[in-house]
Design a protein around this motif. Structure first.
Motif, PDB file in Angstrom:
ATOM      1  N   TYR A 192       0.821  -1.209   0.000  1.00  0.00           N
ATOM      2  CA  TYR A 192       0.000   0.000   0.000  1.00  0.00           C
ATOM      3  C   TYR A 192       0.858   1.264   0.000  1.00  0.00           C
ATOM      4  O   TYR A 192       0.584   2.202  -0.736  1.00  0.00           O
ATOM      5  CB  TYR A 192      -0.926  -0.028   1.225  1.00  0.00           C
ATOM      6  CG  TYR A 192      -1.900   1.123   1.285  1.00  0.00           C
ATOM      7  CD1 TYR A 192      -3.139   1.029   0.658  1.00  0.00           C
ATOM      8  CD2 TYR A 192      -1.591   2.297   1.973  1.00  0.00           C
ATOM      9  CE1 TYR A 192      -4.050   2.081   0.706  1.00  0.00           C
ATOM     10  CE2 TYR A 192      -2.493   3.354   2.023  1.00  0.00           C
ATOM     11  CZ  TYR A 192      -3.718   3.237   1.399  1.00  0.00           C
ATOM     12  OH  TYR A 192      -4.606   4.287   1.446  1.00  0.00           O
ATOM     13  N   LEU A 193       1.901   1.277   0.845  1.00  0.00           N
ATOM     14  CA  LEU A 193       2.764   2.462   0.956  1.00  0.00           C
ATOM     15  C   LEU A 193       3.993   2.391   0.054  1.00  0.00           C
ATOM     16  O   LEU A 193       4.787   3.323   0.017  1.00  0.00           O
ATOM     17  CB  LEU A 193       3.220   2.647   2.413  1.00  0.00           C
ATOM     18  CG  LEU A 193       2.130   2.957   3.434  1.00  0.00           C
ATOM     19  CD1 LEU A 193       2.709   2.930   4.850  1.00  0.00           C
ATOM     20  CD2 LEU A 193       1.486   4.306   3.143  1.00  0.00           C
ATOM     21  N   LYS A 194       4.178   1.253  -0.615  1.00  0.00           N
ATOM     22  CA  LYS A 194       5.360   1.030  -1.455  1.00  0.00           C
ATOM     23  C   LYS A 194       6.640   1.225  -0.635  1.00  0.00           C
ATOM     24  O   LYS A 194       7.555   1.952  -1.012  1.00  0.00           O
ATOM     25  CB  LYS A 194       5.329   1.917  -2.692  1.00  0.00           C
ATOM     26  CG  LYS A 194       4.101   1.640  -3.552  1.00  0.00           C
ATOM     27  CD  LYS A 194       4.095   2.360  -4.848  1.00  0.00           C
ATOM     28  CE  LYS A 194       2.910   2.103  -5.726  1.00  0.00           C
ATOM     29  NZ  LYS A 194       1.805   1.329  -5.282  1.00  0.00           N
ATOM     30  N   LEU A 195       6.671   0.532   0.509  1.00  0.00           N
ATOM     31  CA  LEU A 195       7.809   0.635   1.426  1.00  0.00           C
ATOM     32  C   LEU A 195       9.006  -0.137   0.889  1.00  0.00           C
ATOM     33  O   LEU A 195       8.860  -1.181   0.249  1.00  0.00           O
ATOM     34  CB  LEU A 195       7.443   0.080   2.804  1.00  0.00           C
ATOM     35  CG  LEU A 195       6.336   0.802   3.569  1.00  0.00           C
ATOM     36  CD1 LEU A 195       6.011   0.046   4.853  1.00  0.00           C
ATOM     37  CD2 LEU A 195       6.728   2.239   3.877  1.00  0.00           C
ATOM     38  N   ASP A 196      10.201   0.368   1.192  1.00  0.00           N
ATOM     39  CA  ASP A 196      11.438  -0.350   0.885  1.00  0.00           C
ATOM     40  C   ASP A 196      11.779  -1.332   1.995  1.00  0.00           C
ATOM     41  O   ASP A 196      12.412  -2.356   1.760  1.00  0.00           O
ATOM     42  CB  ASP A 196      12.589   0.650   0.716  1.00  0.00           C
ATOM     43  CG  ASP A 196      12.333   1.590  -0.455  1.00  0.00           C
ATOM     44  OD1 ASP A 196      12.264   1.101  -1.595  1.00  0.00           O
ATOM     45  OD2 ASP A 196      12.155   2.805  -0.212  1.00  0.00           O
ATOM     46  N   LYS A 197      11.371  -0.987   3.209  1.00  0.00           N
ATOM     47  CA  LYS A 197      11.671  -1.829   4.368  1.00  0.00           C
ATOM     48  C   LYS A 197      10.572  -1.639   5.404  1.00  0.00           C
ATOM     49  O   LYS A 197      10.060  -0.529   5.590  1.00  0.00           O
ATOM     50  CB  LYS A 197      13.015  -1.415   4.975  1.00  0.00           C
ATOM     51  CG  LYS A 197      13.433  -2.196   6.218  1.00  0.00           C
ATOM     52  CD  LYS A 197      14.644  -1.582   6.923  1.00  0.00           C
ATOM     53  CE  LYS A 197      15.915  -1.742   6.157  1.00  0.00           C
ATOM     54  NZ  LYS A 197      16.562  -3.032   6.288  1.00  0.00           N
ATOM     55  N   LEU A 198      10.216  -2.733   6.080  1.00  0.00           N
ATOM     56  CA  LEU A 198       9.293  -2.666   7.209  1.00  0.00           C
ATOM     57  C   LEU A 198       9.994  -3.261   8.419  1.00  0.00           C
ATOM     58  O   LEU A 198      10.418  -4.415   8.390  1.00  0.00           O
ATOM     59  CB  LEU A 198       8.004  -3.439   6.920  1.00  0.00           C
ATOM     60  CG  LEU A 198       6.981  -3.444   8.067  1.00  0.00           C
ATOM     61  CD1 LEU A 198       6.411  -2.042   8.289  1.00  0.00           C
ATOM     62  CD2 LEU A 198       5.853  -4.434   7.784  1.00  0.00           C
ATOM     63  N   LEU A 199      10.128  -2.452   9.455  1.00  0.00           N
ATOM     64  CA  LEU A 199      10.699  -2.927  10.716  1.00  0.00           C
ATOM     65  C   LEU A 199       9.561  -3.395  11.611  1.00  0.00           C
ATOM     66  O   LEU A 199       8.657  -2.619  11.929  1.00  0.00           O
ATOM     67  CB  LEU A 199      11.473  -1.803  11.420  1.00  0.00           C
ATOM     68  CG  LEU A 199      12.664  -1.224  10.671  1.00  0.00           C
ATOM     69  CD1 LEU A 199      13.212  -0.006  11.413  1.00  0.00           C
ATOM     70  CD2 LEU A 199      13.746  -2.275  10.499  1.00  0.00           C
ATOM     71  N   VAL A 200       9.588  -4.659  11.983  1.00  0.00           N
ATOM     72  CA  VAL A 200       8.611  -5.214  12.919  1.00  0.00           C
ATOM     73  C   VAL A 200       9.277  -5.208  14.285  1.00  0.00           C
ATOM     74  O   VAL A 200      10.352  -5.800  14.461  1.00  0.00           O
ATOM     75  CB  VAL A 200       8.185  -6.636  12.499  1.00  0.00           C
ATOM     76  CG1 VAL A 200       7.302  -7.277  13.562  1.00  0.00           C
ATOM     77  CG2 VAL A 200       7.466  -6.598  11.156  1.00  0.00           C
ATOM     78  N   ILE A 201       8.640  -4.512  15.244  1.00  0.00           N
ATOM     79  CA  ILE A 201       9.287  -4.284  16.537  1.00  0.00           C
ATOM     80  C   ILE A 201       8.385  -4.736  17.681  1.00  0.00           C
ATOM     81  O   ILE A 201       7.473  -4.008  18.088  1.00  0.00           O
ATOM     82  CB  ILE A 201       9.644  -2.792  16.710  1.00  0.00           C
ATOM     83  CG1 ILE A 201      10.496  -2.316  15.529  1.00  0.00           C
ATOM     84  CG2 ILE A 201      10.357  -2.563  18.040  1.00  0.00           C
ATOM     85  CD1 ILE A 201      10.799  -0.833  15.534  1.00  0.00           C
ATOM     86  N   PRO A 202       8.648  -5.936  18.222  1.00  0.00           N
ATOM     87  CA  PRO A 202       7.901  -6.346  19.414  1.00  0.00           C
ATOM     88  C   PRO A 202       8.277  -5.447  20.596  1.00  0.00           C
ATOM     89  O   PRO A 202       9.449  -5.124  20.792  1.00  0.00           O
ATOM     90  CB  PRO A 202       8.356  -7.778  19.667  1.00  0.00           C
ATOM     91  CG  PRO A 202       9.078  -8.204  18.441  1.00  0.00           C
ATOM     92  CD  PRO A 202       9.576  -6.970  17.769  1.00  0.00           C
ATOM     93  N   VAL A 203       7.267  -5.050  21.366  1.00  0.00           N
ATOM     94  CA  VAL A 203       7.503  -4.193  22.524  1.00  0.00           C
ATOM     95  C   VAL A 203       8.308  -4.955  23.575  1.00  0.00           C
ATOM     96  O   VAL A 203       8.155  -6.165  23.739  1.00  0.00           O
ATOM     97  CB  VAL A 203       6.165  -3.660  23.095  1.00  0.00           C
ATOM     98  CG1 VAL A 203       5.355  -4.761  23.769  1.00  0.00           C
ATOM     99  CG2 VAL A 203       6.393  -2.531  24.069  1.00  0.00           C
ATOM    100  N   GLY A 204       9.175  -4.223  24.247  1.00  0.00           N
ATOM    101  CA  GLY A 204       9.903  -4.799  25.380  1.00  0.00           C
ATOM    102  C   GLY A 204       9.031  -4.675  26.621  1.00  0.00           C
ATOM    103  O   GLY A 204       8.201  -5.527  26.908  1.00  0.00           O
ATOM    104  N   THR A 205       9.171  -3.565  27.336  1.00  0.00           N
ATOM    105  CA  THR A 205       8.327  -3.264  28.486  1.00  0.00           C
ATOM    106  C   THR A 205       7.321  -2.204  28.050  1.00  0.00           C
ATOM    107  O   THR A 205       7.710  -1.079  27.744  1.00  0.00           O
ATOM    108  CB  THR A 205       9.180  -2.733  29.665  1.00  0.00           C
ATOM    109  OG1 THR A 205      10.197  -3.701  29.953  1.00  0.00           O
ATOM    110  CG2 THR A 205       8.327  -2.499  30.891  1.00  0.00           C
ATOM    111  N   PRO A 206       6.036  -2.558  28.000  1.00  0.00           N
ATOM    112  CA  PRO A 206       5.047  -1.615  27.480  1.00  0.00           C
ATOM    113  C   PRO A 206       4.842  -0.415  28.400  1.00  0.00           C
ATOM    114  O   PRO A 206       4.933  -0.527  29.615  1.00  0.00           O
ATOM    115  CB  PRO A 206       3.769  -2.455  27.378  1.00  0.00           C
ATOM    116  CG  PRO A 206       3.959  -3.592  28.309  1.00  0.00           C
ATOM    117  CD  PRO A 206       5.443  -3.825  28.404  1.00  0.00           C
ATOM    118  N   SER A 207       4.527   0.727  27.781  1.00  0.00           N
ATOM    119  CA  SER A 207       4.326   1.958  28.538  1.00  0.00           C
ATOM    120  C   SER A 207       2.869   2.155  28.930  1.00  0.00           C
ATOM    121  O   SER A 207       2.582   2.888  29.856  1.00  0.00           O
ATOM    122  CB  SER A 207       4.763   3.156  27.689  1.00  0.00           C
ATOM    123  OG  SER A 207       3.983   3.217  26.509  1.00  0.00           O
TER     124      SER A 207
END
Length: 188
Positions: free
Chosen positions: A27-42
């Motif tokens: 959809y956004l024509k991204l070059d890269k997607l970083l998937v980031i699992p949360v560590g300690t949620p805020s």
């Protein structure tokens, strides 16, 4: 380069997350997607499965996806995870790019309460994926609302099915179902 940032608890990652990651790249024509699992949620009490287990499930889910990189940037941090701080670290690691912070509309509904939300909107476009039952109240030229398909899948439903000892193979990839079973995740 156009870099998407897709953070979340991924507790566990499920087919909806995987579909949306691929959808948003196209959809956004991204070059890269970083998937980031949360560590300690805020924003909530930390009742998540171990961060390294959630990270590993994301790595399994996206192992063959050329444009997707699973990042341990929040998992390895000992600090509470705030999107603004993570975004600054990503900009430092990948300078001089276009950044797209991808959130669900459940988060978009209270985005105006996030730490430094105005600065986030200056540094990145915030892309809000539709979720049934939620409405994003904030309007901003750097906030993009996406008309995406509604998917009937959630981490809560996966965890509840595991507790009831029901099959989850229609909600998560087979490798994730096996990982959850082998590691006895989401059992009381």
């Amino acid at each position: 380069m156009k870099i998407g940032i897709y953070g979340g608890s991924f507790n566990p990652i499920h087919n909806g997350h995987i579909y949306m990651a691929k959808f948003i790249i196209d959809y956004l024509k991204l070059d890269k997607l970083l998937v980031i699992p949360v560590g300690t949620p805020s924003h909530r009490k930390n009742i998540l499965a171990d961060a390294n287990m959630r990270l590993k499930m994301c790595e399994i889910a996206f192992k063959d996806q050329e444009k997707i990189e699973v990042s341990d940037i929040e998992v390895k941090s000992k600090e509470v995870s705030f999107t603004y701080d993570t975004l600054l670290k990503i900009i430092e690691k990948y300078p001089n790019n276009e950044y797209y912070e991808i959130i669900g509309e459940d988060s978009g509904a209270y985005f105006h309460k996030w730490k430094n939300y105005r600065e986030i909107l200056k540094l990145a476009k915030v892309v809000v994926l539709q979720r049934e039952g939620y409405t994003t109240l904030l309007k901003d030229s750097n906030l993009l609302q996406v008309k995406n398909p509604f998917l009937n899948c959630s981490s809560t439903r996966v965890r509840e099915a595991v507790l009831r000892e029901e099959s989850i193979e229609n909600m998560v990839p087979k490798e994730i179902a096996k990982f959850i079973k082998v590691n006895k995740l989401y059992k009381k």
